[in-house]
Design an enzyme around this catalytic site. Structure first.
Site, short mmCIF file in Angstrom:
data_model
loop_
_atom_site.label_atom_id
_atom_site.label_comp_id
_atom_site.label_asym_id
_atom_site.label_seq_id
_atom_site.Cartn_x
_atom_site.Cartn_y
_atom_site.Cartn_z
N PRO A 11 15.16 86.64 -45.55
CA PRO A 11 14.37 86.10 -46.66
C PRO A 11 14.70 86.71 -48.02
CG PRO A 11 13.04 87.51 -45.24
CD PRO A 11 14.34 87.28 -44.53
N ASN A 12 14.64 85.86 -49.01
CA ASN A 12 14.82 86.20 -50.43
C ASN A 12 16.27 86.50 -50.81
OD1 ASN A 12 12.01 86.05 -51.25
ND2 ASN A 12 11.73 87.81 -49.92
N ARG A 20 16.96 88.51 -58.15
CA ARG A 20 16.65 89.58 -57.20
C ARG A 20 17.28 90.91 -57.57
NH1 ARG A 20 15.82 90.41 -51.32
NH2 ARG A 20 14.06 91.82 -51.57
N TYR A 25 20.83 95.38 -55.38
CA TYR A 25 21.64 94.41 -54.65
C TYR A 25 22.88 93.91 -55.38
CZ TYR A 25 17.17 94.36 -52.22
OH TYR A 25 16.03 94.74 -51.56
N ASN A 76 21.88 90.60 -41.99
CA ASN A 76 21.00 91.33 -42.89
C ASN A 76 19.64 90.65 -42.77
OD1 ASN A 76 19.53 92.53 -44.86
ND2 ASN A 76 21.00 92.20 -46.52
N ALA A 79 13.73 91.68 -45.35
CA ALA A 79 12.40 92.25 -45.06
C ALA A 79 12.04 92.17 -43.58
CB ALA A 79 11.36 91.55 -45.91
N HIS A 82 12.16 95.15 -41.01
CA HIS A 82 11.10 96.14 -40.87
C HIS A 82 9.88 95.61 -40.10
CE1 HIS A 82 13.70 97.70 -43.95
NE2 HIS A 82 13.34 96.76 -44.80
N ASP A 89 14.16 90.69 -30.44
CA ASP A 89 14.26 90.15 -29.08
C ASP A 89 15.39 89.12 -28.97
OD1 ASP A 89 12.20 91.74 -28.27
OD2 ASP A 89 10.70 90.15 -28.16
N GLU A 100 24.41 95.37 -38.28
CA GLU A 100 23.29 95.25 -39.24
C GLU A 100 23.75 95.73 -40.61
OE1 GLU A 100 19.94 97.69 -38.14
OE2 GLU A 100 18.79 97.12 -39.94
N HIS A 102 22.66 96.36 -44.75
CA HIS A 102 21.73 96.40 -45.88
C HIS A 102 22.52 96.77 -47.12
CE1 HIS A 102 18.25 95.97 -43.36
NE2 HIS A 102 18.79 96.86 -42.54
N SER A 104 21.15 97.81 -50.02
CA SER A 104 20.57 99.04 -50.58
C SER A 104 20.53 100.12 -49.51
CB SER A 104 19.15 98.75 -51.09
OG SER A 104 18.31 98.34 -50.03
N ARG A 109 14.38 104.39 -50.45
CA ARG A 109 13.39 103.49 -51.03
C ARG A 109 11.99 103.75 -50.46
NH1 ARG A 109 15.81 97.56 -51.19
NH2 ARG A 109 14.05 97.38 -52.64
N ARG A 113 10.49 100.83 -45.68
CA ARG A 113 11.84 100.27 -45.46
C ARG A 113 12.70 101.18 -44.58
NH1 ARG A 113 12.16 95.95 -49.19
NH2 ARG A 113 10.94 96.43 -51.03
#
Ligand code: DQA
Length: 147
Positions: A11-12, A20, A25, A76, A79, A82, A89, A100, A102, A104, A109, A113
């Site tokens: 998301p986002n 953003r 980022y 990625n 949000a 977390h 699953d 995975e 990220h 940042s 942070r 996070r």
């Protein structure tokens, strides 16, 4: 035949390069990131499918529908890293090499996070290098598959 990989953005991340937080980022758009990943993959004869969603269940659906035909996943979860037991699953069930990412450094942070619900079900993480985290993560994923 080209090997197929799935890249998932949570998301986002559709707002990257627009509104953003460039501090965390960088300034590339998601389209630009997907383009450089696609080129990078092609050099090693991999085909990429890229997907972004703001909706948790849609990400689960994507993992389920792609897992029989891809060799690995670069994700990625943003949000949802977390919070999402459902994405965790789905990745466990897919049982594929998975990296995975990220952009940042999530450990510098807010405390919420610092914990990723997928960190122990992925093959590895790349964190904190801005959009380059994706490039490094893709490289690691392809190396893992070739091993
Ligand atoms: C992120 C870190 C997450 O905490 C955040 O919610 C994001 C992006 C990153 O790439 O650094 O949306 O996954």
């Amino acid at each position: 035949m080209m090997k197929h990989l799935l890249v998932i953005h949570g998301p986002n991340l559709n707002k990257l390069g627009h509104t953003r937080a460039p501090k965390w980022y960088g300034s590339l758009t998601l389209l630009e990131i997907n383009r450089f990943l696609t080129k990078q993959a092609r050099l090693k004869k991999y085909q990429l499918s890229t997907y972004q969603s703001n909706v948790e269940g849609q990400i689960v659906n994507k993992i389920q529908s792609f897992c029989p035909r891809v060799k690995g996943i670069l994700i990625n979860p943003a949000a949802y890293s977390h919070t999402s037991v459902a994405i965790r699953d789905a990745l466990m069930d897919a049982a594929l090499p998975c990296v995975e990412v990220h952009m940042s450094n999530i450990y510098q942070r807010e405390p919420f996070r610092r914990h990723s619900l997928i960190s122990d079900v992925v093959s590895g993480q790349v964190i904190g290098f801005g959009p380059q985290s994706y490039r490094l993560g893709l490289e690691a994923l392809m190396n893992l598959i070739e091993k």
